[in-house]
Design an enzyme around this catalytic site. Structure first.
Site, PDB file in Angstrom:
ATOM      1  N   LYS A 278       0.867  -1.185   0.000  1.00 52.67           N
ATOM      2  CA  LYS A 278       0.000   0.000   0.000  1.00 52.67           C
ATOM      3  C   LYS A 278       0.895   1.223   0.000  1.00 52.67           C
ATOM      4  O   LYS A 278       2.037   1.165   0.468  1.00 52.67           O
ATOM      5  CB  LYS A 278      -0.888   0.016   1.254  1.00 52.67           C
ATOM      6  CG  LYS A 278      -2.124   0.868   1.116  1.00 52.67           C
ATOM      7  CD  LYS A 278      -3.207   0.131   0.350  1.00 52.67           C
ATOM      8  CE  LYS A 278      -4.492   0.921   0.266  1.00 52.67           C
ATOM      9  NZ  LYS A 278      -5.571   0.093  -0.326  1.00 52.67           N
TER      10      LYS A 278
HETATM   11  P1  NAD Z   1     -12.819   7.500  -3.437  1.00 54.34           P
HETATM   12  O1  NAD Z   1     -11.848   8.529  -3.016  1.00 54.34           O
HETATM   13  O2  NAD Z   1     -13.104   7.313  -4.900  1.00 54.34           O
HETATM   14  O3  NAD Z   1     -14.243   7.736  -2.735  1.00 54.34           O
HETATM   15  C1  NAD Z   1     -14.396   7.858  -1.355  1.00 54.34           C
HETATM   16  C2  NAD Z   1     -15.808   8.397  -1.107  1.00 54.34           C
HETATM   17  O4  NAD Z   1     -16.081   8.374   0.286  1.00 54.34           O
HETATM   18  C3  NAD Z   1     -16.018   9.830  -1.561  1.00 54.34           C
HETATM   19  O5  NAD Z   1     -17.315   9.930  -2.120  1.00 54.34           O
HETATM   20  C4  NAD Z   1     -15.954  10.622  -0.265  1.00 54.34           C
HETATM   21  O6  NAD Z   1     -16.676  11.832  -0.357  1.00 54.34           O
HETATM   22  C5  NAD Z   1     -16.601   9.643   0.671  1.00 54.34           C
HETATM   23  N1  NAD Z   1     -16.301   9.809   2.101  1.00 54.34           N
HETATM   24  C6  NAD Z   1     -15.113  10.028   2.695  1.00 54.34           C
HETATM   25  N2  NAD Z   1     -15.269  10.067   4.019  1.00 54.34           N
HETATM   26  C7  NAD Z   1     -16.589   9.878   4.259  1.00 54.34           C
HETATM   27  C8  NAD Z   1     -17.373   9.793   5.425  1.00 54.34           C
HETATM   28  N3  NAD Z   1     -16.842   9.949   6.637  1.00 54.34           N
HETATM   29  N4  NAD Z   1     -18.712   9.554   5.296  1.00 54.34           N
HETATM   30  C9  NAD Z   1     -19.281   9.409   4.083  1.00 54.34           C
HETATM   31  N5  NAD Z   1     -18.573   9.458   2.933  1.00 54.34           N
HETATM   32  C10 NAD Z   1     -17.251   9.695   3.033  1.00 54.34           C
HETATM   33  O7  NAD Z   1     -12.315   6.136  -2.785  1.00 54.34           O
HETATM   34  P2  NAD Z   1     -12.641   4.653  -3.270  1.00 54.34           P
HETATM   35  O8  NAD Z   1     -11.596   4.259  -4.234  1.00 54.34           O
HETATM   36  O9  NAD Z   1     -14.067   4.564  -3.623  1.00 54.34           O
HETATM   37  O10 NAD Z   1     -12.344   3.831  -1.938  1.00 54.34           O
HETATM   38  C11 NAD Z   1     -13.322   3.721  -0.911  1.00 54.34           C
HETATM   39  C12 NAD Z   1     -12.903   2.601   0.041  1.00 54.34           C
HETATM   40  O11 NAD Z   1     -12.806   1.376  -0.684  1.00 54.34           O
HETATM   41  C13 NAD Z   1     -11.547   2.764   0.714  1.00 54.34           C
HETATM   42  O12 NAD Z   1     -11.581   2.153   1.987  1.00 54.34           O
HETATM   43  C14 NAD Z   1     -10.599   1.984  -0.196  1.00 54.34           C
HETATM   44  O13 NAD Z   1      -9.428   1.582   0.458  1.00 54.34           O
HETATM   45  C15 NAD Z   1     -11.499   0.822  -0.532  1.00 54.34           C
HETATM   46  N6  NAD Z   1     -11.158   0.099  -1.769  1.00 54.34           N
HETATM   47  C16 NAD Z   1     -11.066   0.748  -2.957  1.00 54.34           C
HETATM   48  C17 NAD Z   1     -10.790   0.010  -4.101  1.00 54.34           C
HETATM   49  C18 NAD Z   1     -10.741   0.663  -5.465  1.00 54.34           C
HETATM   50  O14 NAD Z   1     -10.637  -0.071  -6.463  1.00 54.34           O
HETATM   51  N7  NAD Z   1     -10.847   1.980  -5.589  1.00 54.34           N
HETATM   52  C19 NAD Z   1     -10.553  -1.377  -4.027  1.00 54.34           C
HETATM   53  C20 NAD Z   1     -10.689  -2.018  -2.798  1.00 54.34           C
HETATM   54  C21 NAD Z   1     -10.986  -1.271  -1.671  1.00 54.34           C
END
Ligand code: NAD
Length: 439
Positions: free
Chosen positions: A122
């Site tokens: 990471k």
């Molecule tokens: P992103 O940055 O695209 O989106 C995050 C979203 O969460 C945004 O809409 C933001 O406004 C919102 N947010 C942040 N804090 C918040 C809160 N306290 N309450 C409500 N909404 C909130 O990120 P992502 O890529 O969608 O990742 C989201 C989660 O999924 C993370 O934990 C990440 O590690 C995990 N993840 C992502 C992927 C991927 O392919 N992008 C893969 C596996 C896991």
């Protein structure tokens, strides 16, 4: 700060409030709990937990206004026992070495659980992307990539997008590596399609979350049609999960992002909400919905999907939420206090390792396509990602839901331990068949 009356951990704030580095404590507790049930010698347990390598880089950024600021970036490679380390890159305020380390371990267990030829890593930069111009973001990405370039590579460690980053960031990372003489196919995944990205990658994590949600809900005796679902987080994961769930006829009754939460009893259209945001508006001001005070996870619903960030499902929420299924779209959203409350309440939780695995499975297919100089049709990749998720789901489905998290983690850890034994890095441990496993 939530204190949960009657909770067995009522005074243990550590486990319900995510302080910087807190994720490392949660991850360690879960690791200790699970390894205690595997018949492993102490040297193996130690080797399983230690990170292979951690790098801290300084990112000196010349701002558009002529000032200078120095940001800090990290890359942690936890394990390469099963293949090149693999994991996302997040740009987020407060990104910290301890959290990146915990998330790198989570990646090791995730890739192992889904049977991918990858280890875990990471990375991230402590910054708020919303406060930088596009030029500044490109420069942050360029300097961060140059800093970590000595330790990444398509056969060594393959970054991908995560919170606050996306395909544009990956395009900049790949370009920086190429300019530095490291033009390797598959040095990063999650690239734009024109630059070697796969057609399904962007949607893969969220679609996978929706797919696992359907599997779990039907396993518990429900049907997705008209079931009431809430999704917290409307980024890469939350958006595609919401779209896919709606296509599978679930009713999306709540959505949230950092601006707030909205609800509509007749259902929300995630595509229309996305268009509203893309037009420069805030999700919370979406006109065809009511505003929610507090967490969207507390709304009246059947299924709750935290897909924002770690630590959002607190003990206070766990005590009151009405959902009977939680599907962890985000990494580490459920606090240990919440976990201890959800179980006796009979609320099933599909753990992050399983639920959001579609992203890294798709990354693996992008990496494989890059190596073969191929580009698969989207439908082929989608089918293969969902097939793999089904295979992983079967590992959980034979267990009671109370055992899902530990069983997923135990299966993954046992695979990595076996790899370490097979390569002779560690003394042979009992084979999985011989192991005494207590659930
Ligand atoms: P992103 O940055 O695209 O989106 C995050 C979203 O969460 C945004 O809409 C933001 O406004 C919102 N947010 C942040 N804090 C918040 C809160 N306290 N309450 C409500 N909404 C909130 O990120 P992502 O890529 O969608 O990742 C989201 C989660 O999924 C993370 O934990 C990440 O590690 C995990 N993840 C992502 C992927 C991927 O392919 N992008 C893969 C596996 C896991």
């Amino acid at each position: 700060m939530a204190q949960i009356a009657g909770s067995p951990e009522a005074t243990d704030f550590r486990s319900d409030v995510l302080v910087p580095g807190g994720l490392l404590v949660w991850e360690r507790d879960r690791f200790d709990r699970v390894t205690a049930s595997l018949d492993l010698d102490p040297a193996t347990i130690c080797a399983l937990h230690c990170a292979d390598r951690s790098l801290i880089v300084e990112v000196p950024l010349a701002r558009d206004d002529g000032s200078m600021t120095v940001l800090t970036g990290y890359r942690v490679q936890h394990s390469s026992a099963l293949g090149p380390a693999k994991g996302g890159t997040r740009f987020r305020p407060g990104v910290h070495l301890d959290d990146v380390t915990a998330l790198a371990r989570l990646m090791t267990w995730k890739t192992a659980l889904h049977g991918l030829p990858f280890g875990g890593a990471k990375g991230g930069v402590d910054c708020d992307p919303a406060t930088f111009s596009s030029r500044e973001l490109r420069e942050i990405t360029r300097l961060y990539t140059l800093g970590i370039l000595p330790i990444i590579g398509s056969e060594v460690d393959v970054p991908a997008p995560d919170v606050g980053t996306g395909e544009q960031t990956m395009a900049w990372m790949a370009h920086t590596a190429a300019e530095a003489g490291r033009s390797e196919p598959g040095i990063v995944t999650g690239k734009p399609v024109l630059l070697g990205g796969s057609l399904f990658r962007t949607a893969s994590t969220g679609v996978g979350v929706a797919h696992v949600t359907q599997r779990a809900w039907e396993h518990l005796g429900g049907t997705l049609v008209r079931s009431r679902v809430v999704v917290e987080g409307f980024g890469a994961v939350g958006y595609w999960a919401a779209v896919e769930l709606q296509q599978r006829d679930a009713r999306l009754v709540g959505l949230s992002d950092v601006t707030g939460a909205i609800t509509a009893d007749r259902g929300l259209d995630p595509v229309a909400v996305r268009e509203w945001i893309d037009a420069g508006n805030k999700l919370v001001d979406y006109p065809a919905a009511d505003t929610v005070r507090g967490s969207v996870l507390a709304l009246d619903c059947d299924i709750a999907i935290p897909a924002a960030i770690e630590g959002t499902l607190s003990g206070a929420l766990a005590n009151t939420m009405s959902a009977t299924l939680v599907v962890e779209g985000a990494n580490g959203p459920t606090t240990p206090t919440a976990e201890a409350i959800l179980q006796p309440r009979g609320i099933a939780v599909v753990p992050d390792l399983v639920a959001n695995g579609g992203g890294v499975i798709s990354s693996y297919f992008e990496w494989a396509q890059n190596h073969q100089r191929e580009s698969w049709p989207e439908a082929k990749e989608r089918r293969q990602v969902l097939d793999r998720l089904d295979r992983t789901w079967e590992i959980l489905a034979v267990r009671p839901h109370e055992a899902w998290r530990d069983h997923a983690l135990r299966t993954a850890i046992a695979r990595v331990a076996e790899a370490l034994s097979l390569t002779g890095e560690l003394p042979a441990n009992p084979s999985p068949q011989q192991r005494t496993v207590t659930t």
